[in-house]
Write a protein that holds these residues in place. Sequence first.
Motif, PDB file in Angstrom:
ATOM      1  N   SER A 117      -0.584 -13.689  30.595  1.00 19.41           N
ATOM      2  CA  SER A 117      -1.334 -14.292  31.062  1.00 19.41           C
ATOM      3  C   SER A 117      -3.008 -13.535  30.541  1.00 19.41           C
ATOM      4  CB  SER A 117      -1.582 -14.465  32.696  1.00 19.41           C
ATOM      5  OG  SER A 117      -1.508 -13.229  33.254  1.00 19.41           O
ATOM      6  N   LEU A 118      -2.751 -12.314  30.453  1.00 18.94           N
ATOM      7  CA  LEU A 118      -3.989 -11.614  30.213  1.00 18.94           C
ATOM      8  C   LEU A 118      -4.432 -11.897  28.950  1.00 18.94           C
ATOM      9  CD1 LEU A 118      -3.138  -8.058  31.892  1.00 18.94           C
ATOM     10  CD2 LEU A 118      -4.863  -9.476  32.569  1.00 18.94           C
ATOM     11  N   PHE A 119      -3.439 -12.004  27.936  1.00 22.90           N
ATOM     12  CA  PHE A 119      -3.690 -11.930  26.433  1.00 22.90           C
ATOM     13  C   PHE A 119      -4.247 -13.626  26.361  1.00 22.90           C
ATOM     14  CE2 PHE A 119      -2.369 -14.395  22.741  1.00 22.90           C
ATOM     15  CZ  PHE A 119      -2.966 -13.514  21.799  1.00 22.90           C
ATOM     16  N   MET A 161     -11.885  -5.930  24.524  1.00 22.76           N
ATOM     17  CA  MET A 161     -10.419  -6.202  24.466  1.00 22.76           C
ATOM     18  C   MET A 161      -9.676  -5.098  23.648  1.00 22.76           C
ATOM     19  SD  MET A 161     -10.189 -10.219  24.155  1.00 22.76           S
ATOM     20  CE  MET A 161      -8.335 -10.326  23.768  1.00 22.76           C
ATOM     21  N   THR A 162     -10.390  -4.367  22.737  1.00 25.00           N
ATOM     22  CA  THR A 162      -9.760  -3.465  22.128  1.00 25.00           C
ATOM     23  C   THR A 162     -10.252  -1.977  22.335  1.00 25.00           C
ATOM     24  OG1 THR A 162     -11.596  -3.697  20.454  1.00 25.00           O
ATOM     25  CG2 THR A 162      -9.552  -4.825  20.051  1.00 25.00           C
ATOM     26  N   ILE A 163     -11.391  -1.683  22.748  1.00 28.29           N
ATOM     27  CA  ILE A 163     -12.037  -0.494  22.805  1.00 28.29           C
ATOM     28  C   ILE A 163     -12.687  -0.300  24.257  1.00 28.29           C
ATOM     29  CG2 ILE A 163     -13.744   1.309  22.288  1.00 28.29           C
ATOM     30  CD1 ILE A 163     -13.484   0.177  19.402  1.00 28.29           C
ATOM     31  N   PHE A 190      -1.801  -2.313  32.034  1.00 30.07           N
ATOM     32  CA  PHE A 190      -2.031  -1.325  30.899  1.00 30.07           C
ATOM     33  C   PHE A 190      -1.028  -1.650  29.838  1.00 30.07           C
ATOM     34  CE2 PHE A 190      -3.046   2.142  34.682  1.00 30.07           C
ATOM     35  CZ  PHE A 190      -4.499   1.619  34.549  1.00 30.07           C
ATOM     36  N   ASP A 191      -1.444  -1.209  28.794  1.00 28.02           N
ATOM     37  CA  ASP A 191      -0.687  -1.300  27.325  1.00 28.02           C
ATOM     38  C   ASP A 191      -0.586  -0.092  26.440  1.00 28.02           C
ATOM     39  OD1 ASP A 191      -3.286  -1.610  26.585  1.00 28.02           O
ATOM     40  OD2 ASP A 191      -2.919  -3.662  26.049  1.00 28.02           O
ATOM     41  N   ASN A 192      -1.404   1.184  26.924  1.00 22.37           N
ATOM     42  CA  ASN A 192      -1.611   2.368  26.094  1.00 22.37           C
ATOM     43  C   ASN A 192      -1.534   3.466  26.853  1.00 22.37           C
ATOM     44  OD1 ASN A 192      -2.748   4.467  24.360  1.00 22.37           O
ATOM     45  ND2 ASN A 192      -3.701   2.712  23.121  1.00 22.37           N
ATOM     46  N   ILE A 193      -0.389   4.188  26.730  1.00 22.24           N
ATOM     47  CA  ILE A 193      -0.007   5.469  27.502  1.00 22.24           C
ATOM     48  C   ILE A 193      -1.135   6.631  27.129  1.00 22.24           C
ATOM     49  CG2 ILE A 193       1.625   6.024  25.717  1.00 22.24           C
ATOM     50  CD1 ILE A 193       1.473   7.290  29.441  1.00 22.24           C
ATOM     51  N   GLU A 194      -1.525   6.737  25.817  1.00 19.78           N
ATOM     52  CA  GLU A 194      -2.364   7.617  25.550  1.00 19.78           C
ATOM     53  C   GLU A 194      -3.810   7.605  26.026  1.00 19.78           C
ATOM     54  OE1 GLU A 194      -2.498   7.774  21.324  1.00 19.78           O
ATOM     55  OE2 GLU A 194      -0.570   8.394  20.862  1.00 19.78           O
ATOM     56  N   ALA A 201      -7.388  -9.974  34.835  1.00 18.75           N
ATOM     57  CA  ALA A 201      -7.823 -11.189  34.619  1.00 18.75           C
ATOM     58  C   ALA A 201      -8.488 -11.175  32.931  1.00 18.75           C
ATOM     59  CB  ALA A 201      -8.938 -12.004  35.375  1.00 18.75           C
ATOM     60  N   TYR A 202      -9.540 -11.097  32.612  1.00 13.22           N
ATOM     61  CA  TYR A 202     -10.141 -10.580  31.237  1.00 13.22           C
ATOM     62  C   TYR A 202      -9.617  -9.304  30.814  1.00 13.22           C
ATOM     63  CZ  TYR A 202     -13.189  -8.997  27.642  1.00 13.22           C
ATOM     64  OH  TYR A 202     -13.830  -8.607  26.667  1.00 13.22           O
ATOM     65  N   PRO A 203      -8.646  -9.039  29.885  1.00 12.00           N
ATOM     66  CA  PRO A 203      -8.176  -7.890  29.494  1.00 12.00           C
ATOM     67  C   PRO A 203      -9.027  -6.834  28.643  1.00 12.00           C
ATOM     68  CG  PRO A 203      -7.385  -9.620  27.919  1.00 12.00           C
ATOM     69  CD  PRO A 203      -8.114 -10.257  28.904  1.00 12.00           C
TER      70      PRO A 203
END
Length: 410
Positions: free
Chosen positions: A63-65, A136-138, A175-179, A387-389
């Motif tokens: 849903s976020l995507f 969405m990326t940074i 979350f999608d980035n452990i680093e 909501a908005y990722p």
Amino acid sequence: MLRGLIPLLLILMIEIYSFQAVKTIVKSKWVIGIYVLVSLFIIAYIAYFMFTHDRGNGQNKQSLFTIGLLLITILPKVVLTIVLFGEDVFRFFEGIVVHFMGDNDGGKFLPARRKFVSQVALGIAAIPFASLLYGMTIGKYNFKVIKQTLFFPDLPEDFEGTTITHISDIHSGSFDNIEKIQYAIDLINEQNSDMLLFTGDIVNTHAKEMHPWVDTFKGIHQPKFGKYSVLGNHDYGEYFKWDSDTEKEDNFNAIKDLHRQIDFKLLLNENLKIKKGNSEVVIVGVENWGKHFKKVGDLAKASEGLTKEDFKILLSHDPSHWDAEVQHDDKHYQLTLSGHTHGFQFGIEIPGWLKWSPVQYVYKQWAGLYDNLGRYVYVNRGFGFHAYPGRVGIMPEITVIELKKSKTTV
């Protein structure tokens, strides 16, 4: 039927205008064909998601995507539509003038579209596209440490210079980035504050969302005055269709236990005193109280045994609580810490010049520091996202507050 038809017609108009802008500039049939295919695929995907997704299942990565894809696709096209619609209004009146002057070349009522206007429209549309893509990326992991020094005439002298790190709205299910999360935890530890306070929304809905991140957040160092937390509106499982009340209650209990697992003391309409030398300050924690959301916070219960003279730091997730109750309470809550708004994850902030977000039309206190007669509320912009990722202009925040004693009296 009509309610569904209107959005469909709007989408159709947006797509037609966007296609016209591309067709005016691009002459390659291959490029135009690829544009049409990509647009149709995105529309089909979003339509399929909307018709098959059960909103009662809460937020998840799909849903976020999809929300992100919808925004990054639609908003630039809306810009194109506005500019080209404006051109059409001009073309219409231009056509009327030419018609009555009898100088209608070729017999067409409307003059041809101007390539320059379409180029300008695409250039303007590139701004929201690039901004949303960046967010969405940074932007969603572009953590900022914001420092604030607050002065209180009634601050106990032993607590002069005490520092607080404040975080809010973790929303671990997004979350999608452990680093990147580990980087944020390292930032928190680098502040080396005297206490750490968290003001709710540890998950989007389910306790299991936090399970992959427990060890990471447990890595937050234990400060000398401890780590304390409260619940936010998302922590009650209100945005999910549960099979039974028992299942919902079990999830709620599991969410409360997450705070123990990451070494936070969860305050549920209660208070505790922190002592230093011959002085003490009180941490007061209420459950969620929101003007627009769940109201289970009980300020009176949380403040039992306290007086106006006690120096109190109140943790209340939703800043509408401060606006409605706290700032006028006779017990004089010197400092309230909140979150909840995320600053809408979209806005413009130029320190000392401009601070704007659509959320300000819903919440009077939505990001940063506000005060009333010496009573302060600080609204954290949020650690995570929902909501908005992504985040555009309003970055994820780690707040560091230093308490100082002023010489004036209230």
